[in-house]
Design an enzyme around this catalytic site. Structure first.
Site, PDB file in Angstrom:
ATOM      1  N   ARG A  70       0.710  -1.259   0.092  1.00 58.31           N
ATOM      2  CA  ARG A  70      -0.125  -0.024  -0.116  1.00 58.31           C
ATOM      3  C   ARG A  70       0.726   1.258   0.075  1.00 58.31           C
ATOM      4  O   ARG A  70       0.683   2.254  -0.809  1.00 58.31           O
ATOM      5  CB  ARG A  70      -0.936  -0.054   1.309  1.00 58.31           C
ATOM      6  N   GLN A 111     -10.403  10.014   7.591  1.00 62.40           N
ATOM      7  CA  GLN A 111     -10.152   8.464   7.866  1.00 62.40           C
ATOM      8  C   GLN A 111      -9.051   8.025   7.199  1.00 62.40           C
ATOM      9  O   GLN A 111      -8.423   6.766   7.261  1.00 62.40           O
ATOM     10  CB  GLN A 111     -11.561   7.616   7.761  1.00 62.40           C
ATOM     11  N   ASN A 112      -8.817   8.693   6.209  1.00 62.58           N
ATOM     12  CA  ASN A 112      -7.525   8.287   5.388  1.00 62.58           C
ATOM     13  C   ASN A 112      -6.178   8.288   5.925  1.00 62.58           C
ATOM     14  O   ASN A 112      -5.991   9.285   6.745  1.00 62.58           O
ATOM     15  CB  ASN A 112      -7.442   9.088   3.934  1.00 62.58           C
ATOM     16  N   HIS A 129      -7.484   8.237  11.792  1.00 63.88           N
ATOM     17  CA  HIS A 129      -6.929   7.030  11.726  1.00 63.88           C
ATOM     18  C   HIS A 129      -5.413   6.661  11.534  1.00 63.88           C
ATOM     19  O   HIS A 129      -5.045   5.704  11.228  1.00 63.88           O
ATOM     20  CB  HIS A 129      -7.457   6.314  10.643  1.00 63.88           C
ATOM     21  N   CYS A 137       5.906   1.598  18.139  1.00 61.37           N
ATOM     22  CA  CYS A 137       6.211   0.338  18.704  1.00 61.37           C
ATOM     23  C   CYS A 137       5.023  -0.580  19.107  1.00 61.37           C
ATOM     24  O   CYS A 137       3.980  -0.303  19.644  1.00 61.37           O
ATOM     25  CB  CYS A 137       7.212   0.663  20.032  1.00 61.37           C
ATOM     26  N   CYS A 162      11.438  -1.338  16.232  1.00 55.98           N
ATOM     27  CA  CYS A 162      11.470  -0.233  16.809  1.00 55.98           C
ATOM     28  C   CYS A 162      12.739   0.326  17.369  1.00 55.98           C
ATOM     29  O   CYS A 162      13.530  -0.357  17.802  1.00 55.98           O
ATOM     30  CB  CYS A 162      10.583  -0.446  18.199  1.00 55.98           C
ATOM     31  N   CYS A 165      13.457   0.120  21.426  1.00 60.24           N
ATOM     32  CA  CYS A 165      13.456  -1.204  22.261  1.00 60.24           C
ATOM     33  C   CYS A 165      14.070  -2.198  21.401  1.00 60.24           C
ATOM     34  O   CYS A 165      14.468  -3.381  21.738  1.00 60.24           O
ATOM     35  CB  CYS A 165      12.456  -1.591  22.924  1.00 60.24           C
ATOM     36  N   GLU A 229     -21.809   6.111  -4.660  1.00 62.59           N
ATOM     37  CA  GLU A 229     -23.126   5.467  -4.276  1.00 62.59           C
ATOM     38  C   GLU A 229     -23.898   5.610  -3.019  1.00 62.59           C
ATOM     39  O   GLU A 229     -23.306   6.792  -2.505  1.00 62.59           O
ATOM     40  CB  GLU A 229     -22.258   3.996  -3.996  1.00 62.59           C
ATOM     41  N   ALA A 245     -15.843  12.597  -6.062  1.00 62.52           N
ATOM     42  CA  ALA A 245     -15.653  13.762  -5.159  1.00 62.52           C
ATOM     43  C   ALA A 245     -14.909  14.786  -6.135  1.00 62.52           C
ATOM     44  O   ALA A 245     -14.817  16.053  -5.887  1.00 62.52           O
ATOM     45  CB  ALA A 245     -14.760  13.393  -4.209  1.00 62.52           C
TER      46      ALA A 245
END
Ligand SMILES: NC(=O)c1ccc[n+]([C@@H]2O[C@H](COP(=O)([O-])OP(=O)(O)OC[C@H]3O[C@@H](n4cnc5c(N)ncnc54)[C@H](O)[C@@H]3O)[C@@H](O)[C@H]2O)c1
Ligand SMILES: [Zn+2]
Length: 256
Positions: A70, A111-112, A129, A137, A162, A165, A229, A245
């Site tokens: 992604r 939310q993206n 999000h 971590c 991470c 640690c 939709e 949009a």
């Protein structure tokens, strides 16, 4: 549709506070696949089965491979006309004019996780999000709970570690079944106290984001949806416009 767009434009013109909630659909025209609908699948896995703490606990490498894919896709994408319109509005390039104050306060809740709003220069943005370009971590070590940015494509290590640690790092995004950060939830709820609430490109089924439009309406906001939709929100809003949009928002901007 023109009458409906004119109605939204009039409401924005008279508003003091405009809140815009966006979802994956606003980035579809940029080439970022949505979760629901075509192109949502990766190697036959459903996002709902990968974007969870359980999935990561079972197979961190698999989940990271999906995120790496992604990230690679999103790295090649640019903000589109819809992101640009919202960025201009958020910067006070004023849509309409409120005769009372001459000012419109614009808040954007997304939310993206693709950061395309950020790249378009959007101000007053809440990324409820998180961001796919940030890591945190997995073990929750104190320093590693604050997300750090890593925009490398491909990542140096898979799965990444991470830096504090040496344990596993995770994408600093909110997975299904996880709570939003308190300050994000608070900011999102505050933004529902507005005159006009636009919900753009979201399937309106992932809570608590899906509840925001109802909360705005309950408090008296004029509500409108822009989506390709019908969604569960379509019948609850004052105006539902079906279209992309990237087409509808520039047309709306022209009417202001
Ligand atoms: N771009 C991203 O960052 C991205 C991509 C996929 C999923 N997600 C995550 O998925 C979760 C799913 O919720 P969601 O509602 O955002 O996405 P979703 O995938 O569930 O729904 C996308 C919605 O966008 C609509 N849509 C598609 N193309 C459109 C266009 N050109 N114009 C307007 N609408 C269009 C679809 O009809 C659908 O209702 C979110 O939590 C989000 O974090 C993010
Ligand atoms: Zn750590």
């Amino acid at each position: 549709m023109n009458d409906e767009l004119t109605l939204i434009a009039e409401r924005i013109t008279g508003a003091r506070r405009l809140t815009i909630l966006t979802g994956a659909g606003i980035s579809a025209a940029s080439g970022v696949p949505t979760f629901r609908g075509e192109g949502g699948l990766w190697r036959q896995y459903r996002p709902e089965d990968l974007a969870t703490p359980d999935a990561f606990g079972r197979d961190p490498r698999l989940v990271w491979e999906w995120y790496a894919w992604r990230r690679e896709t999103i790295a090649g994408c640019q903000p589109n006309a819809a992101h640009d319109v919202i960025a201009r509005w958020s910067a006070g390039v004023r849509p309409g004019s409120d005769p009372g104050t001459g000012r419109l306060k614009v808040g954007v809740i997304t939310q993206n996780v693709d950061d395309l709003h950020l790249r378009a220069g959007t101000r007053n943005l809440v990324r409820i999000h998180g961001s796919i370009w940030e890591l945190s971590c997995w073990d929750g070590c104190p320093a590693g709970t604050t997300p750090w940015r890593d925009e490398r494509v491909p990542l140096a290590d898979l799965p990444p570690r991470c830096p504090h640690c040496g344990g596993l790092a995770r994408p600093a995004v909110v997975w299904f079944g996880e709570a939003l950060r308190d300050e994000h939830l608070r900011a999102a709820l505050d933004a529902t106290a507005c005159d006009v609430f636009l919900t753009v490109g979201t399937s309106a089924i992932v809570y608590p984001a899906a509840g925001l439009v109802h909360e705005a309406r309950r408090q008296g906001a004029f509500t409108a949806e822009i989506n390709l939709e019908e969604t569960p929100a379509s019948t609850a809003v004052d105006v539902a416009i079906h279209g992309g949009a990237e087409v509808i928002l520039p047309r709306l901007a022209d009417l202001l």
